[in-house]
Scaffold this active site. Structure first.
Site, PDB file in Angstrom:
ATOM      1  CG  ASP A 102      -1.906  -1.144   1.198  1.00 52.64           C
ATOM      2  OD1 ASP A 102      -2.250  -1.613   0.098  1.00 52.64           O
ATOM      3  OD2 ASP A 102      -2.300  -1.592   2.296  1.00 52.64           O
TER       4      ASP A 102
ATOM      5  CE  LYS B 170       2.402  -2.416  -4.319  1.00 55.62           C
ATOM      6  NZ  LYS B 170       2.041  -2.045  -2.933  1.00 55.62           N
TER       7      LYS B 170
ATOM      8  N   GLY C 281      -4.533  -4.184  -3.904  1.00 58.75           N
ATOM      9  CA  GLY C 281      -5.509  -3.126  -4.200  1.00 58.75           C
ATOM     10  C   GLY C 281      -4.703  -1.909  -4.573  1.00 58.75           C
ATOM     11  CG  HIS C 282      -1.875  -2.027  -7.014  1.00 56.18           C
ATOM     12  ND1 HIS C 282      -0.936  -2.581  -7.846  1.00 56.18           N
ATOM     13  CD2 HIS C 282      -1.643  -2.561  -5.780  1.00 56.18           C
ATOM     14  CE1 HIS C 282      -0.184  -3.424  -7.153  1.00 56.18           C
ATOM     15  NE2 HIS C 282      -0.600  -3.430  -5.909  1.00 56.18           N
TER      16      HIS C 282
ATOM     17  CD  GLN D 229       0.620  -8.788  -2.582  1.00 61.07           C
ATOM     18  OE1 GLN D 229       1.225  -9.459  -3.384  1.00 61.07           O
ATOM     19  NE2 GLN D 229      -0.624  -8.393  -2.817  1.00 61.07           N
TER      20      GLN D 229
HETATM   21  P1  GDP Z   1      -0.744   0.388  -3.522  1.00 64.15           P
HETATM   22  O1  GDP Z   1      -1.360  -0.881  -3.060  1.00 64.15           O
HETATM   23  O2  GDP Z   1       0.723   0.440  -3.246  1.00 64.15           O
HETATM   24  O3  GDP Z   1      -1.066   0.715  -4.945  1.00 64.15           O
HETATM   25  O4  GDP Z   1      -1.389   1.544  -2.630  1.00 64.15           O
HETATM   26  P2  GDP Z   1      -2.957   1.693  -2.271  1.00 64.15           P
HETATM   27  O5  GDP Z   1      -3.677   2.177  -3.460  1.00 64.15           O
HETATM   28  O6  GDP Z   1      -3.463   0.474  -1.595  1.00 64.15           O
HETATM   29  O7  GDP Z   1      -2.879   2.789  -1.129  1.00 64.15           O
HETATM   30  C1  GDP Z   1      -2.341   4.044  -1.364  1.00 64.15           C
HETATM   31  C2  GDP Z   1      -3.407   5.091  -1.009  1.00 64.15           C
HETATM   32  O8  GDP Z   1      -2.793   6.341  -0.911  1.00 64.15           O
HETATM   33  C3  GDP Z   1      -4.478   5.241  -2.077  1.00 64.15           C
HETATM   34  O9  GDP Z   1      -5.685   5.612  -1.458  1.00 64.15           O
HETATM   35  C4  GDP Z   1      -3.950   6.378  -2.949  1.00 64.15           C
HETATM   36  O10 GDP Z   1      -4.987   7.086  -3.618  1.00 64.15           O
HETATM   37  C5  GDP Z   1      -3.303   7.242  -1.890  1.00 64.15           C
HETATM   38  N1  GDP Z   1      -2.118   7.998  -2.364  1.00 64.15           N
HETATM   39  C6  GDP Z   1      -1.121   7.578  -3.188  1.00 64.15           C
HETATM   40  N2  GDP Z   1      -0.166   8.525  -3.290  1.00 64.15           N
HETATM   41  C7  GDP Z   1      -0.583   9.563  -2.505  1.00 64.15           C
HETATM   42  C8  GDP Z   1       0.012  10.819  -2.168  1.00 64.15           C
HETATM   43  O11 GDP Z   1       1.107  11.182  -2.612  1.00 64.15           O
HETATM   44  N3  GDP Z   1      -0.697  11.610  -1.311  1.00 64.15           N
HETATM   45  C9  GDP Z   1      -1.904  11.243  -0.787  1.00 64.15           C
HETATM   46  N4  GDP Z   1      -2.517  12.045   0.048  1.00 64.15           N
HETATM   47  N5  GDP Z   1      -2.481  10.060  -1.088  1.00 64.15           N
HETATM   48  C10 GDP Z   1      -1.809   9.231  -1.933  1.00 64.15           C
HETATM   49  P1  IMO Z   2      -0.922  -4.128  -2.281  1.00 65.00           P
HETATM   50  O1  IMO Z   2      -0.458  -4.710  -3.580  1.00 65.00           O
HETATM   51  C1  IMO Z   2      -0.936  -4.487   2.055  1.00 65.00           C
HETATM   52  C2  IMO Z   2      -1.089  -8.547   3.694  1.00 65.00           C
HETATM   53  C3  IMO Z   2      -2.338  -8.987   4.435  1.00 65.00           C
HETATM   54  C4  IMO Z   2      -1.729  -9.969   5.422  1.00 65.00           C
HETATM   55  C5  IMO Z   2      -0.622 -10.630   4.623  1.00 65.00           C
HETATM   56  C6  IMO Z   2      -1.023 -11.962   4.003  1.00 65.00           C
HETATM   57  O2  IMO Z   2      -2.211  -3.408  -2.363  1.00 65.00           O
HETATM   58  O3  IMO Z   2       0.168  -3.355  -1.630  1.00 65.00           O
HETATM   59  P2  IMO Z   2      -2.587 -12.660   1.961  1.00 65.00           P
HETATM   60  O4  IMO Z   2      -4.048 -12.400   1.706  1.00 65.00           O
HETATM   61  O5  IMO Z   2      -1.693 -12.131   0.903  1.00 65.00           O
HETATM   62  O6  IMO Z   2      -2.296 -14.097   2.282  1.00 65.00           O
HETATM   63  O7  IMO Z   2      -2.265 -11.840   3.309  1.00 65.00           O
HETATM   64  O8  IMO Z   2      -0.294  -9.719   3.589  1.00 65.00           O
HETATM   65  N1  IMO Z   2      -1.315  -8.042   2.318  1.00 65.00           N
HETATM   66  C7  IMO Z   2      -1.228  -6.750   1.972  1.00 65.00           C
HETATM   67  N2  IMO Z   2      -0.991  -5.652   2.722  1.00 65.00           N
HETATM   68  N3  IMO Z   2      -1.051  -4.377   0.724  1.00 65.00           N
HETATM   69  C8  IMO Z   2      -1.251  -5.467  -0.052  1.00 65.00           C
HETATM   70  O9  IMO Z   2      -1.259  -5.422  -1.385  1.00 65.00           O
HETATM   71  C9  IMO Z   2      -1.392  -6.721   0.578  1.00 65.00           C
HETATM   72  N4  IMO Z   2      -1.613  -7.980   0.139  1.00 65.00           N
HETATM   73  C10 IMO Z   2      -1.549  -8.773   1.206  1.00 65.00           C
HETATM   74  O10 IMO Z   2      -2.969  -7.904   5.067  1.00 65.00           O
HETATM   75  O11 IMO Z   2      -1.104  -9.253   6.470  1.00 65.00           O
HETATM   76 MG    MG Z   3      -2.906  -1.530  -1.856  1.00 62.94          MG
END
Ligand code: GDP
Ligand code: IMO
Ligand code: MG
Length: 431
Positions: free
Chosen positions: A15, A18, A42-43, A230
């Site tokens: 999270d 990415k 979840g990207h 991840q």
């Molecule tokens: P990922 O799994 O690495 O793609 O990240 P996620 O999408 O799960 O979580 C990142 C969260 O931070 C999302 O809600 C994005 O919209 C938000 N986000 C990403 N970059 C920024 C930033 O530079 N500033 C703020 N405020 N939010 C951001």
């Molecule tokens: P993105 O790509 C954050 C965490 C889960 C749990 C552990 C194992 O959005 O960054 P799993 O379901 O993979 O067997 O869970 O890994 N986890 C993540 N945490 N971002 C993710 O993906 C994750 N995918 C799995 O919360 O701790």
């Molecule tokens: Mg994510």
């Protein structure tokens, strides 16, 4: 940025942002490839006034005329894939973007999700310590079958005889486990077989050979972007085992899971948040369980993009980030969510750990040791300005520039991009 083959990985516990960084880099890429994980990812991408959350599709799907590949290293839930493909606007037919699913990717079956949930519940009741806090997407059990060589692959779905045999083999084993160990009802062959054949009709047009697709693309000078899911500290080998996911999230994973020869990789970028978060269980040395942590969660909207769970929040951890630099061989860091740090009363960064009577700057191999560390913090000057409108480093307040410079110095890596808000345009591009 001038590199033909780039790999983007999460440098913390997932999270990191990415999706939004891939979205920025995909503007100049021809091919975007996911190489591991599944719908546990979840990207988030915020572009054109809309929010998209990609679980399986590469985050480059929003651009026209791209090739997007789901590599052999993934575990694919066909229902989730269908939902995502159908939800695309414009549709791939209209945008000219082609999706290829490697025939060697594994298929997440309903019994994998059931076993994921049952395994979690058993772990939380046993002497294991606690549940892992999985996403419940069937990821671990599906990878177990892959490595046990009993898994069902995408290529099997369109071959009724092959998939029938594999399904029978699997149900014989899974139903025994479900009934005898967990006291749960078995899965019926007929219903599941119909479902699987129907998935086959949906997925067949997308099935391809990712190795040849990529080789052709690289040889013809196309620009390739690998999208890790991840993060480094959730990697099955290099993360805080057993509180990890079941795949190779680090940069090396893209060679086995994304079919790229190691020598073809030109650049590796690690995405790091300006602070840290973690979802699920496991050690997190800089975690803030007080008001400061709640403020980070509120300002950063730190709730899981897949499960909606509140993310645990804490200060930036340089011991962990430097480990990610080494494990992945990072050339650059993309620093996200710097805007979330605006207006804090206090701003700390962990620079070392105190543990077992000594001080260390290296990340421990053992999660049990990591549980025992006490972070050593360095104080930084906080800033109050709203930085979401900044589009160049020189627009940032001096204190924010110092924070970024410190990260560069202590990782010996350049920061190539800074996120100052969630939207595509809220980006400081440095290269
Ligand atoms: P990922 O799994 O690495 O793609 O990240 P996620 O999408 O799960 O979580 C990142 C969260 O931070 C999302 O809600 C994005 O919209 C938000 N986000 C990403 N970059 C920024 C930033 O530079 N500033 C703020 N405020 N939010 C951001
Ligand atoms: P993105 O790509 C954050 C965490 C889960 C749990 C552990 C194992 O959005 O960054 P799993 O379901 O993979 O067997 O869970 O890994 N986890 C993540 N945490 N971002 C993710 O993906 C994750 N995918 C799995 O919360 O701790
Ligand atoms: Mg994510």
């Amino acid at each position: 940025m001038d590199a033909q083959v780039q790999v983007l990985v999460g440098a913390q516990w997932g999270d990191e942002g990415k999706g939004r960084v891939v979205d920025v880099l995909a503007e100049t890429a021809d091919v975007v490839v996911r190489y591991q994980g599944g719908a546990n990812a979840g990207h988030t991408v915020m572009a054109g006034g809309r929010k998209y959350v990609f679980h399986l599709l590469p985050s480059g799907m929003l651009y026209p005329n791209r090739l997007c590949i789901i590599g052999n290293g993934l575990v694919v839930d066909p229902e989730k894939l269908r939902e995502e493909v159908n939800g695309l606007d414009p549709s791939p037919e209209k945008s000219g973007t082609r999706l290829v699913v490697s025939g060697a990717a594994h298929i997440v079956m309903p019994y994998h999700k059931k076993l994921d949930a049952l395994g979690e519940s058993a772990r939380s009741k046993s002497g294991f310590g606690s549940a892992i806090g999985t996403t419940g997407r069937g990821i671990g059990p599906c990878y177990v079958d892959k490595y046990n060589r009993t898994g069902i692959r995408a290529e099997d779905l369109a071959q009724p005889d092959v998939v029938a045999k594999k399904l029978r083999l699997n149900l014989d084993e899974k139903n025994l486990i479900l009934e005898k160990i967990y006291g749960e009802p078995p899965f019926e062959f007929d219903g599941l077989y119909e479902t699987v054949l129907e998935w086959g009709r949906f997925i067949a047009p997308y099935i391809g050979n990712a190795t040849f697709e990529l080789d052709r693309a690289i040889s013809s000078g196309k620009r390739i972007l690998f999208e890790g899911a991840q993060g480094t500290l959730l990697d099955v080998d290099h993360g805080t085992y057993p509180y990890v996911t079941s795949s190779s999230c680090v940069s090396g994973g893209c060679c086995t899971g994304g079919s790229v020869p190691p020598g073809r990789i030109d650049r590796i970028i690690g995405v790091a948040k300006a602070y840290c978060t973690r979802v699920g269980e496991g050690p997190f040395p800089t975690e803030l369980t007080n008001e400061a942590g709640e403020l980070l969660r509120k300002n950063g909207a730190e709730y899981g993009a897949t499960t909606g769970r509140p993310r645990r929040c804490g200060w930036l951890d340089m011991v962990a980030l430097n480990y990610a630099v080494k494990v992945n061989g990072l050339d650059f860091i993309a620093l996200t969510k710097l805007d979330v740090l605006s207006g804090l009363d206090e701003l700390l960064v962990c620079i070392a750990y105190d543990v077992d009577g000594g001080r260390r700057e290296t990340f421990p191999d053992s999660a049990a040791v990591l549980e025992r560390v006490t972070p050593v913090y360095r104080k930084f000057t906080p800033w109050n300005e709203d930085i979401s409108g900044c589009r160049s480093s020189s627009d940032l307040p001096e204190a924010a520039r110092e924070y970024v410079s410190f990260i560069e110095e202590s990782t010996s890596s350049k920061v190539c991009l800074i996120g100052v808000g969630p939207r595509r345009e809220d980006t400081i591009r440095i290269f």
